[in-house]
Every structure is written in C-alpha cells, then in structure tokens.
Design a protein around this motif. Structure first.
Motif, mmCIF file in Angstrom:
data_model
loop_
_atom_site.group_PDB
_atom_site.id
_atom_site.type_symbol
_atom_site.label_atom_id
_atom_site.label_comp_id
_atom_site.label_asym_id
_atom_site.label_seq_id
_atom_site.Cartn_x
_atom_site.Cartn_y
_atom_site.Cartn_z
ATOM 1 N N ASP A 75 0.811 -1.218 0.000
ATOM 2 C CA ASP A 75 0.000 0.000 0.000
ATOM 3 C C ASP A 75 0.840 1.263 0.000
ATOM 4 O O ASP A 75 0.373 2.333 -0.434
ATOM 5 N N ASP A 76 2.081 1.163 0.480
ATOM 6 C CA ASP A 76 2.942 2.337 0.529
ATOM 7 C C ASP A 76 3.866 2.463 -0.677
ATOM 8 O O ASP A 76 4.685 3.376 -0.743
ATOM 9 N N LEU A 77 3.765 1.541 -1.630
ATOM 10 C CA LEU A 77 4.597 1.649 -2.828
ATOM 11 C C LEU A 77 4.125 2.792 -3.704
ATOM 12 O O LEU A 77 2.928 3.062 -3.818
ATOM 13 N N ALA A 78 5.074 3.463 -4.363
ATOM 14 C CA ALA A 78 4.721 4.435 -5.390
ATOM 15 C C ALA A 78 4.050 3.707 -6.548
ATOM 16 O O ALA A 78 4.201 2.488 -6.711
ATOM 17 N N ASP A 79 3.326 4.464 -7.360
ATOM 18 C CA ASP A 79 2.562 3.841 -8.438
ATOM 19 C C ASP A 79 3.441 3.019 -9.372
ATOM 20 O O ASP A 79 3.079 1.906 -9.774
ATOM 21 N N ASP A 80 4.599 3.595 -9.750
ATOM 22 C CA ASP A 80 5.467 2.846 -10.677
ATOM 23 C C ASP A 80 6.063 1.608 -10.009
ATOM 24 O O ASP A 80 6.228 0.560 -10.637
ATOM 25 N N GLN A 81 6.342 1.696 -8.701
ATOM 26 C CA GLN A 81 6.866 0.524 -7.991
ATOM 27 C C GLN A 81 5.799 -0.565 -7.888
ATOM 28 O O GLN A 81 6.084 -1.756 -8.086
ATOM 29 N N ALA A 82 4.572 -0.178 -7.589
ATOM 30 C CA ALA A 82 3.490 -1.159 -7.487
ATOM 31 C C ALA A 82 3.224 -1.811 -8.840
ATOM 32 O O ALA A 82 2.981 -3.028 -8.927
ATOM 33 N N CYS A 83 3.283 -1.016 -9.911
ATOM 34 C CA CYS A 83 3.083 -1.565 -11.257
ATOM 35 C C CYS A 83 4.164 -2.590 -11.587
ATOM 36 O O CYS A 83 3.866 -3.683 -12.090
ATOM 37 N N ALA A 84 5.415 -2.246 -11.300
ATOM 38 C CA ALA A 84 6.510 -3.171 -11.581
ATOM 39 C C ALA A 84 6.390 -4.425 -10.725
ATOM 40 O O ALA A 84 6.615 -5.549 -11.199
ATOM 41 N N TYR A 85 6.046 -4.256 -9.466
ATOM 42 C CA TYR A 85 5.894 -5.387 -8.544
ATOM 43 C C TYR A 85 4.864 -6.384 -9.085
ATOM 44 O O TYR A 85 5.126 -7.593 -9.175
ATOM 45 N N ARG A 86 3.700 -5.866 -9.482
ATOM 46 C CA ARG A 86 2.650 -6.749 -9.996
ATOM 47 C C ARG A 86 3.065 -7.389 -11.318
ATOM 48 O O ARG A 86 2.936 -8.607 -11.517
ATOM 49 N N THR A 87 3.560 -6.571 -12.233
ATOM 50 C CA THR A 87 3.861 -7.054 -13.580
ATOM 51 C C THR A 87 4.947 -8.110 -13.562
ATOM 52 O O THR A 87 4.810 -9.181 -14.171
ATOM 53 N N LEU A 88 6.023 -7.827 -12.864
ATOM 54 C CA LEU A 88 7.144 -8.761 -12.858
ATOM 55 C C LEU A 88 6.812 -10.033 -12.080
ATOM 56 O O LEU A 88 7.351 -11.105 -12.365
ATOM 57 N N GLY A 89 5.905 -9.913 -11.120
ATOM 58 C CA GLY A 89 5.478 -11.103 -10.391
ATOM 59 C C GLY A 89 4.719 -12.088 -11.258
ATOM 60 O O GLY A 89 4.624 -13.273 -10.918
ATOM 61 N N MET A 90 4.178 -11.634 -12.380
ATOM 62 C CA MET A 90 3.448 -12.517 -13.290
ATOM 63 C C MET A 90 4.373 -13.344 -14.171
ATOM 64 O O MET A 90 3.928 -14.298 -14.812
ATOM 65 N N LEU A 91 5.641 -12.983 -14.243
ATOM 66 C CA LEU A 91 6.550 -13.661 -15.163
ATOM 67 C C LEU A 91 7.022 -14.984 -14.570
ATOM 68 O O LEU A 91 7.450 -15.027 -13.413
ATOM 69 N N PRO A 92 7.010 -16.075 -15.332
ATOM 70 C CA PRO A 92 7.523 -17.361 -14.843
ATOM 71 C C PRO A 92 9.037 -17.452 -14.989
ATOM 72 O O PRO A 92 9.577 -18.405 -15.549
ATOM 73 N N ALA A 93 9.729 -16.431 -14.494
ATOM 74 C CA ALA A 93 11.178 -16.315 -14.688
ATOM 75 C C ALA A 93 11.905 -16.631 -13.394
ATOM 76 O O ALA A 93 11.501 -16.182 -12.319
ATOM 77 N N ALA A 94 12.989 -17.381 -13.493
ATOM 78 C CA ALA A 94 13.814 -17.659 -12.319
ATOM 79 C C ALA A 94 14.484 -16.380 -11.840
ATOM 80 O O ALA A 94 14.412 -16.013 -10.665
ATOM 81 N N THR A 95 15.144 -15.702 -12.753
ATOM 82 C CA THR A 95 15.727 -14.387 -12.516
ATOM 83 C C THR A 95 15.475 -13.580 -13.779
ATOM 84 O O THR A 95 15.104 -14.129 -14.817
ATOM 85 N N PHE A 96 15.684 -12.278 -13.705
ATOM 86 C CA PHE A 96 15.478 -11.476 -14.894
ATOM 87 C C PHE A 96 16.415 -10.272 -14.872
ATOM 88 O O PHE A 96 16.875 -9.828 -13.814
ATOM 89 N N SER A 97 16.692 -9.767 -16.054
ATOM 90 C CA SER A 97 17.559 -8.609 -16.211
ATOM 91 C C SER A 97 16.726 -7.339 -16.238
ATOM 92 O O SER A 97 15.503 -7.369 -16.435
ATOM 93 N N ALA A 98 17.387 -6.210 -16.073
ATOM 94 C CA ALA A 98 16.692 -4.934 -16.193
ATOM 95 C C ALA A 98 16.137 -4.752 -17.600
ATOM 96 O O ALA A 98 15.067 -4.163 -17.789
ATOM 97 N N SER A 99 16.841 -5.281 -18.600
ATOM 98 C CA SER A 99 16.369 -5.161 -19.983
ATOM 99 C C SER A 99 15.055 -5.904 -20.183
ATOM 100 O O SER A 99 14.138 -5.399 -20.845
#
Length: 665
Positions: free
Chosen positions: A254-278
């Motif tokens: 609830d305290d995340l900034a909008d862009d942080q919350a968006c990234a948190y949700r979006t990247l959590g959907m990826l079936p990736a072991a690890t991921f790069s910034a790219s």
C-alpha cells in the motif's frame, strides 16, 4: 526456497545453532553406520529454510569435507525439474560438462553413482517437488555423502525412507530484534515501537527484513506503519502463518509508489527464475534507466533480490503475493498481452544468439524474423547468454504455448535447439519441442512442423527412443514433400537412415542415405556439397558396421576432402579421419592408421571434444600395442583412462585392463 541454482544466503544469520547441531549429530550417526546422511528440512516460505541449509553447509564445512551441490526441484512456474536434468546439473557441479555426459537418464544415474562412490559432499535439493527426485539423487556407495531436501510441507514418505526431518522455529524475540535493527541501519526509532513491530512479524525473517526496509532512512514512517498493523492485528492473529504473511505484505504494498506497485505486480506474473533490467523494461514498456531505478527501489525494500551479475529475483512467497495482486487487477486479455510481451522479447534476444551457435538451416518465417531483429554475437558470447537464460527460455516456450501464442513458441524452439543439443539437455529438449511442435500445429505451419519434428526426432534419437524418432522424421519428410522443401526432404531421409543405422539395420539405412543423396543433388549450393559430404560420412560409418572396410575408407576420404576446405568444420574433419583409421586397422594396416589417428587427435583437441579425444587416445593405444610400441601405448591408455575415470565412463574398466595387459616395458 527459490528457483535459482545457487545457494541463498542470509546476512546476518541468527538463532539456529540448536537445529544445526542436531543436523550435524545426524550426519555423524549416519557415518558411524556407514550410510549416506539423509535429511529434509521443512517449513513455511519466509521462515528461512533454505538459508538454514546454506548456513549449515558453511558452519560445518569440516564435517562435510567436500563440495556443496545445490539443485532446485521446481521451476518458477511450479513445474517439476525432471530427474535427468537434475542429474545433468549435479554432474556439472562435479566438473563433468554436459557434452561429456551420457544421453539417457539411466546412463546419467549410473555415471552419478560412479562419480559419487567414496566421495564426501553435501547435495541439496531445494524446494523438492516429488520424492522420486530425492531418491534418485541418493548415492548408493558414498557413506560420507549428505543429501538434504527442503520443502514447505512435511513429507512423511521421506521419513519412511530414512530421511530425518528438521524444521526451524520462528526466530526468538532477541534474534528478531537484532535482525530488525540490522535492517534499520542507522535509523533510530523508540524501543517500545521497535519491540511491537518486531512482535507483529511473528519471528519470520523475511517479514522482519521487509518491514525494516520500509522504515530505514524514514523513521517518521514507523508510527504510521505501527498504527496500521495494530488495526489489523486481530485479523492477523485469526489467520494461519501462510495467510498471515500475505496479509502482512499489504502494509508494504500500500505504501509503494505507483510505478513501484506496477513493476511489482507485472514482474510477479513472469515465470522467470531471474530477470535482467532489460527484460523488465521490455514488459513494462519503460526505458532501461526508468526500469533500473524502480528495480533498485524494490531491492531496497527487500521485495526483490539482486546478484553480482545484476539479475533480479523474487523470494517465492513474495512472487506469489505479487502475482495474486496482478491477477486481481488484470483480466485474462491483459495477462496474455503481458506474457506475449515477455515471450516476444525472448524470441528477439534468442534468435541471433541461436544463429551464432548453429549453421543449421532454418525455415521461413524464422529466417525472416532473424533478419528483422538483427544482432551479431560470437559463439562464446551466445553460449554464455544461453547459460544464464536457459531456464527462462524453456519457461517462455511453455508460457507462449500455454497462452495460445504459437507464432512465438515454435520459432523460439528452433532457435533454442542448438544450445540444448550442444549441452545434452535431453529432458528439456524433448519437453520444449513437444510444446513447440504442438504450437506449430496450432499455427497451421507446415514449415514449423517440418523443422520441429526434425529437431524433436533428433532428441528422441539421442536418448535411444527409436520408434518416436522414426515417427518424427517420417512426419518431417511428409511436411517437406507438401512444401516442396528439398533441403527438409533430404534432411529427413538422412535422419531416418541414421535412426535405422543406430538400430542395427545397416542395409535399410544405406537405402535411405541413397534416397537422401538423390534429393541432395537437387539442393542449391552451398548446401548441396555439404549435405553430400555429410552423407558420405554417414555411409562410411554404416559400411564399417557391415565390415566393408574399403568402401568405408573411400566414403570417409570423400567427406574429408570436402570438410578440409573449411576452418569451421573441425569436428567433421576429425570424425572422417577417425573412420579412416578404424577401417585401416580393421584391414590390418596399423602403421598407416597411426598418422591418421594423430591428425584426428589434434583436431578433436582443437575442438575441445574431450570424449572423442579420449576415444582416439584409446584407439591409438590399441594400435601402438599391435605394432609393439608398448611405452607409447601405455601413455595413450593412461590419458584415456584419466578421462574415463573423471567422468564415470564405463570404458574405464576395459581401458584399465588393456593397460594392465601390456607386456613389461
């Protein structure tokens, strides 16, 4: 517990001395009884189960007296890692590259047992999926070995097979306070608030770190967080620990900034072991700098981890939380679009690197996509990238197929094939190509079907599943005929011939090689001459099997003449010479065979083909023995024996016997 192939580490690590002492006692009792130590550690995500095992390995290094082998039982998308792949990974950590390993799971298991015999080491299967995975990794003849599995659940089936259970308790208050204060750094809050915040974390190290990260450098936030958590305290206490943890993360999210919350949700959907910034930037549709800044902010909040190679990862329980929040706000169409963005990024990145590894022909539209995406890489750089991204590419193929994105799934398989082939990753090869072939069918692509059945058939052939290989190559041939694709037709006929030769049907194999040669004569240059040369090499081996040594030598010399024109055909130049030498030896001409074998040895060595180099040393040893040059024969036998022993090759026994049988030198 996580999806990375490296041990997790907690700094500081606190308050688990008693359980580690009990684990050490179990190891000592097992060794006293002459059996491998079997243990499993279970506990909820976030309780520090994996870090406990890592700390045990570090703290009891002298007791373990050997390497730490770390494996993972499940992928980020929840699917099990096949036992064959686990054995491949384990053998690699013992120093045996995939190219030096046998093809089938049974052969890998035999090699594993041979390599483990008498050794001391600790092998960890983190986040096990099935008991069969664990049982397949317990060595029979290594009483000094330690095998540890981790699981979120208690596994009584393991206990019935002699695995001692251990489960860490929540951190006691003093250790929890210390961990919280370390997380705060130089940030100061009053003692009463500190004690209450820590108490609300329930002794879970992960929650303590996440909460401290929210307050670090912002002490004014402590009262705000404490008030919110007080309001939810009664609700928190009504839930079990797993639900409690998810609810606890509400305050952080609830305290995340909008862009942080968006990234948190979006990247959590990826079936990736690890991921790069790219990769993150691609799915977020942000520029790289913006993505990097948000990723680092999430790392600061302990919602992501980052390693020295700048690869980001979720703790599994946090990934589950991020995914559930994404699913609450994204409908099915949006989730599919996200997966499409991620898998398309992998297709763009994989195609040029796959091309760098292989000079094998590709079909359209794969060639068109490769030309459009561009990018040039060295073979070394491409291999290094595949090594890092291997698990994610396999996950991307599964995700693309599962989300009805066939035009991404099957071309991704085409580009992935050479890496799987070079490294002998047969389980993943067959699994991904089964999905890829289904995707090509869904895409109504005869070109995709032709290429994928060829590549899948090669995987089946490598592991000795001849009927399935023959079926794939026959379907590839049928698709090639529909397309009028002469190169695909020629290749399919050659593969069927190779399959028949492996099954011992040499006469029928030669007939398919003849048919393949007829088609090859109609292929445009430069593919035509290379296809004809490869067929010469195939026929030369088949004639060896038929004891027609003169014809075998003639065919192999024709292949040699072609391949010697090129610097990048080192392996085929060596293989042709090896056949020629075998034919000469069979015709009782060992003196003429020796210089040919030495040329093959140099070429195999230049190509870093260790198994073929050892096989050549072994044949040189036999040839020198036949000519009475026993001292040099012994040197070659020893070199071959060193390699066979290192990799657990069953030829070690016969090579040692040949060495022992040499006359006094």
């Amino acid at each position: 517990m996580g999806a990375n192939w490296v041990p997790p580490w907690a700094d500081p690590f606190l308050a688990r001395a008693d359980i580690m002492a009990a684990m050490a006692d179990h190891v000592r009792r097992s060794r006293d009884s002459g059996t491998p130590a079997r243990m499993y550690v279970h506990g909820l995500e976030g309780l520090g189960v994996s870090c406990l095992v890592t700390q045990f390995a570090k703290s009891h290094r002298d007791l373990i007296d050997g390497p730490l082998i770390w494996l993972n039982g499940r992928r980020p998308d929840g699917t099990a890692v096949p036992l064959g792949e686990l054995l491949t990974r384990a053998l690699r950590q013992f120093g045996i590259e995939a190219t030096d390993q046998a093809a089938t799971e049974a052969e890998k298991a035999d090699t594993y047992r041979t390599i483990c015999a008498g050794k001391r080491f600790i092998l960890v299967l983190d986040d096990m999926d099935t008991q069969g995975q664990v049982f397949g990794l317990v060595p029979d003849d290594a009483p000094g070995a330690i095998v540890v599995a981790t699981s979120a659940l208690r596994r009584r089936g393991l206990e019935s097979e002699g695995f001692e259970p251990f489960s860490p308790e929540a951190l006691p208050q003093d250790a929890a306070l210390t961990l919280f204060q370390v997380g705060l750094g130089n940030t100061e809050i009053d003692a009463a608030s500190t004690a209450e915040l820590v108490d609300l974390c329930g002794g879970f190290p992960l929650l303590i770190k996440v909460l401290a990260a929210q307050i670090r450098g912002r002490s004014a936030r402590a009262p705000h967080l404490l008030q919110r958590l007080r309001k939810s305290r009664l609700a928190l206490l009504e839930f079990d620990n797993a639900q409690r943890m998810t609810r606890f993360l509400d305050a952080t999210y609830d305290d995340l900034a909008d862009d942080q919350a968006c990234a948190y949700r979006t990247l959590g959907m990826l079936p990736a072991a690890t991921f790069s910034a790219s990769a993150a930037a691609a799915v977020l549709h942000w520029d790289l700098d913006a993505a990097f800044a948000v990723l680092e902010a999430l790392v600061e909040l302990n919602l992501l981890t980052v390693d020295d190679a700048e690869r980001y990862a979720f703790h599994p329980v946090i990934r589950d939380d991020a995914r559930s929040r994404a699913e609450a706000v994204l409908d099915a169409t949006a989730r599919r679009r996200l997966i499409a963005d991620w898998t398309s990024w992998y297709l763009r990145e994989t195609l040029p690197r796959g091309a760098a590894l292989s000079n094998r022909w590709w079909v359209r539209p794969v060639t068109d996509l490769s030309a459009r995406f561009g990018g040039e890489y060295t073979r070394q750089d491409a291999s290094a990238w595949f090594e890092i991204e291997f698990a994610n590419i396999a996950a991307a193929i599964r995700a693309a197929h599962g989300n009805a994105l066939p035009a991404t799934a099957w071309p991704l398989c085409v580009a992935f094939w050479k890496y799987l082939h070079l490294h002998g990753l047969h389980d993943t090869w067959i699994e991904t190509h089964t999905d890829g072939l289904a995707a090509a069918r869904a895409d109504h692509s005869d070109a995709g079907i032709m290429q994928l059945t060829s590549q899948l058939g090669a995987g089946y052939l490598a592991v000795g599943r001849f009927a399935e290989a023959h079926s794939c190559f026959t379907e590839s041939h049928t698709a090639a005929l529909r397309l009028g694709h002469r190169l695909g037709e020629q290749s399919a006929l050659e593969w069927i011939g190779k399959t028949l030769a492996r099954q011992g049907d040499s006469i029928e194999a030669l007939d398919y090689f003849r048919r393949s040669q007829t088609v090859a004569a109609e292929i445009p240059q430069p593919q035509r001459d290379r296809a004809l040369a490869l067929l010469c090499l195939q026929r030369s081996r088949t004639y060896l099997d038929l004891a027609d040594f003169d014809t075998a030598r003639t065919e192999a010399r024709s292949a040699q003449t072609y391949f010697d024109r090129f610097d990048n055909e080192t392996d085929n130049r060596a293989k042709a010479r090896f056949v020629i030498a075998r034919a000469l030896i069979a015709n009782d001409d060992p003196q003429e065979a020796l210089p040919v074998l030495r040329e093959a040895l140099e070429l195999f060595g230049r190509d870093h083909a260790r198994r073929e180099t050892a096989d050549t040393h072994r044949l040189i040893g036999r040839t020198l023995t036949a000519t009475g040059q026993y001292a040099e024969a012994a040197e070659n036998y020893r070199t071959a024996l060193d390699y066979y022993t290192l990799v657990g090759n069953p030829l070690a026994a016969s090579t040692a016997a040949a060495l022992a049988d040499l006359p006094d030198r």
